[in-house]
Structure formats: C-alpha cells, structure tokens
Design an enzyme around this catalytic site. Sequence first.
Site, mmCIF file in Angstrom:
data_model
loop_
_atom_site.group_PDB
_atom_site.id
_atom_site.type_symbol
_atom_site.label_atom_id
_atom_site.label_comp_id
_atom_site.label_asym_id
_atom_site.label_seq_id
_atom_site.Cartn_x
_atom_site.Cartn_y
_atom_site.Cartn_z
ATOM 1 C CD GLU A 138 -2.633 -0.701 2.759
ATOM 2 O OE1 GLU A 138 -2.997 -1.722 3.334
ATOM 3 O OE2 GLU A 138 -2.788 0.443 3.224
ATOM 4 C CG LEU A 142 7.414 7.828 22.797
ATOM 5 C CD1 LEU A 142 8.689 7.086 23.119
ATOM 6 C CD2 LEU A 142 7.581 9.319 23.119
ATOM 7 C CB CYS A 181 5.434 -5.068 9.739
ATOM 8 S SG CYS A 181 6.481 -4.247 10.953
#
Length: 363
Positions: free
Chosen positions: A108, A231, A128
């Site tokens: 994508e 984070l 991933c």
Amino acid sequence: MTETGGAGSGGEAAKDRLPDLRSFTKPELEDLVRELGEPAYRAGQLYEWIHRKRAYTYDEMTNVPRRLKERLAAAVSFDPPVIRERQVSAADGTRKYLFRLGDGNYVESVFMPYHHGNSVCVSTQVGCRMGCSFCASTLLGLTRNLTAGEMLLQVYAIERDTGSRVSNIVMMGTGEPLDNYDSSVRFIRMISGPDGLNISERNITLSTCGLVPGIRRLKDEHLMINLALSLHAPTDSLRRTLMPVARKYALAEIMDALRDYYSAGRRRLTFEYSLIRGVNDGAEEAEELASLLRGYNALVNLIPVNPVTETGFREPTSAGASAFKKKLENHGIHVTIRREMGRDIDGACGQLRKRCTEMDSRL
Ligand code: SAH
C-alpha cells in the site's frame, strides 16, 4: 532480529527472484551493462529512462538497442507497477493505492495533497514483524523486504497516475524501514539523487519503532533526513504492552541514540504517539511524556488511534485528545494532532493490503 536488508547489486529481496533493475545505482548499472557486453554509456541512458522519464517497460526506451534489452530481460527483473486498487477520499483528496508486485504480493502507498506540496507515504516491507498491538500491517507477519526499486516505483507510479509532482516522502507505510536497512537507505539516496526525482533529503522522513542499532548506523550515513520515532508510551512498562520491540530496546537507549543523531547536526525530532482511549491517553501519561522529552527539540504528533477490528482499541474523544495536547503544551512541547486524512477510505495502515491478501487466498 537482524537488521540487514540484504545488500548486493540492486536486487536484494528474495533469492529466487532476479535482481531488480530499478534498484541499480548508476555505477552498478555501468557494471551490469559492461557484463552484458555493451559500452558503459548505455547505463546513463538506461538510468535516465528508468528514473527521470520513469519508463515502465523496455518498449518505451527508444534509444536503447534491442540486443541490450533482450540481455537485460534475461538477467534482471523490470516489473511495471500494477495498480490493483485506488481509493480516492472525497473529503480531502487523499488517494490510497494498492500495488501488485511482480511476485503477486501487495503493498500500500498513500498520496496526500497538501498546500505546501504533495506527499507520498511509502511502504518498505511486505508486512512487518514488529508486532505492534494496534497496527494492521503486522497482523499477517513479515512476508519479505521490498527492494529500493519497489519503493521508488510506488512514488513513480503515483506521480504518473495523479499527474502531480511529489515533493515529500514519508517512510511510514507498511514495514519497519530500519528492519530493511540497506534497501531503505538505497531508496533515500536514489530518490534524492540529482539523476532521480531529486527530492530534498530534508523533505524525507523515516519513521521507526526504535531499532537502536539502525538509528546509530543511520547517523553515519550523513543524510539530512528527518527521523520520527513511534513512541506511543512514555514508560518502558507501558510501551512493552503495546510494542514487542520495547522488550529489546529500552527507552533510555533509544533516547540516547536519538540524542546522538540529533547532535550530529540533525533537525527537530518527531515523536509519534497514537492515542488509545484508556490505555495511554491519561493525564499521568501526558506528564510522564513531558518529562521524557524535556531538553529535546521535540515535536509530538498525536494520532488518535485508527480503529482496526482485530485490535479492539478505541480512539479518544476529541476533548480527551485536546486535553492531552494542552498538558504537553503547558510544558513547552510542540504538539500537533495529525489531520486525519482519508478516514473514509480504509484509513489504517495495512488494512487495504490485508483485505486483498485475504481475498486472494480465498480464491
Ligand atoms: N515501522 C515504522 C513505520 C510504519 S507505521 C514505525 O513504527 O514507525 C507508521 C506509524 O503509524 C507508526 O507511528 C505506527 O505506530 C502508526 N500506526 C500503526 N497503526 C496505527 C493505528 N491503527 N492507528 C494509529 N497509528 C498507527
């Protein structure tokens, strides 16, 4: 986890695939052309066709001899982009693309038109393996790394499809760029190179979940790119519940690596923080975040979490998000709440790819 993306001349994804012609630098192309028995100047012509005129096929390369094209076709791969889906947001003109790669995998990319120039959000891996609990891209795991050429092709195809110039790149699509280090850096060098799209390094942002060795290596590349850290939590204990990578690298180590990157003359550090209702969006987390970032030239990008069915996470109310922002601002921190683009079109990263991959496996 290792952080090698696989180096080598151009093609670095899968062993059983031919090297990807679009990933070759000009000197590498010269070597290739010579190996194929042609004079080195042909490399300049090829590079221009591929990276300036952005040809999709050998047929378009009118001044390259057929003999060379045939030899290239046997030695390297040169897949044209295939747009499997294109969703256009009626709300803001954001376009989400699903590309089918030469080996049948999907990636994508997102095109975002802004007043100050157009941005493309590029994927760096098929899937991933970082496992962040709120993210759709990681639900199917990692299939393979993308080559630099496959990253370039996302941008080239979007420029051609929209007829617009792209001036900003964010490496924030599917994948962890520092888990595919070599190809990501190669991509940055090629897209910012004078013989390529010539996009300023300052207009390129690499987003990472915090792979410390990669951040340290990146510093030595002397690139002027922006670094963004995902984070999502101000303490190690909370971060570990959301991001498996936090078990490997503590915040203190990550912040150290960022400080070094920064002191090497880099620009402002961006921290991404997905606000998840009842998980990391309370007053306490805002205070902890403010103390973590004290002394940094930090920009915090708050992203109300994009709900993904499988995760069950919810976004905060807009009053909740504003209160979080205000608390940080009271400590002198720059904060933006990310303009939510394209929510009407399979907004969250990885959702479109996941839907199509599942659809294909049912066929
Ligand atoms: N692996 C890189 C880049 C890809 S993700 C990284 O971790 O930074 C791009 C950004 O989107 C990251 O900050 C990621 O944490 C965030 N993200 C992923 N899923 C999300 C979701 N459902 N809602 C909001 N942000 C999300």
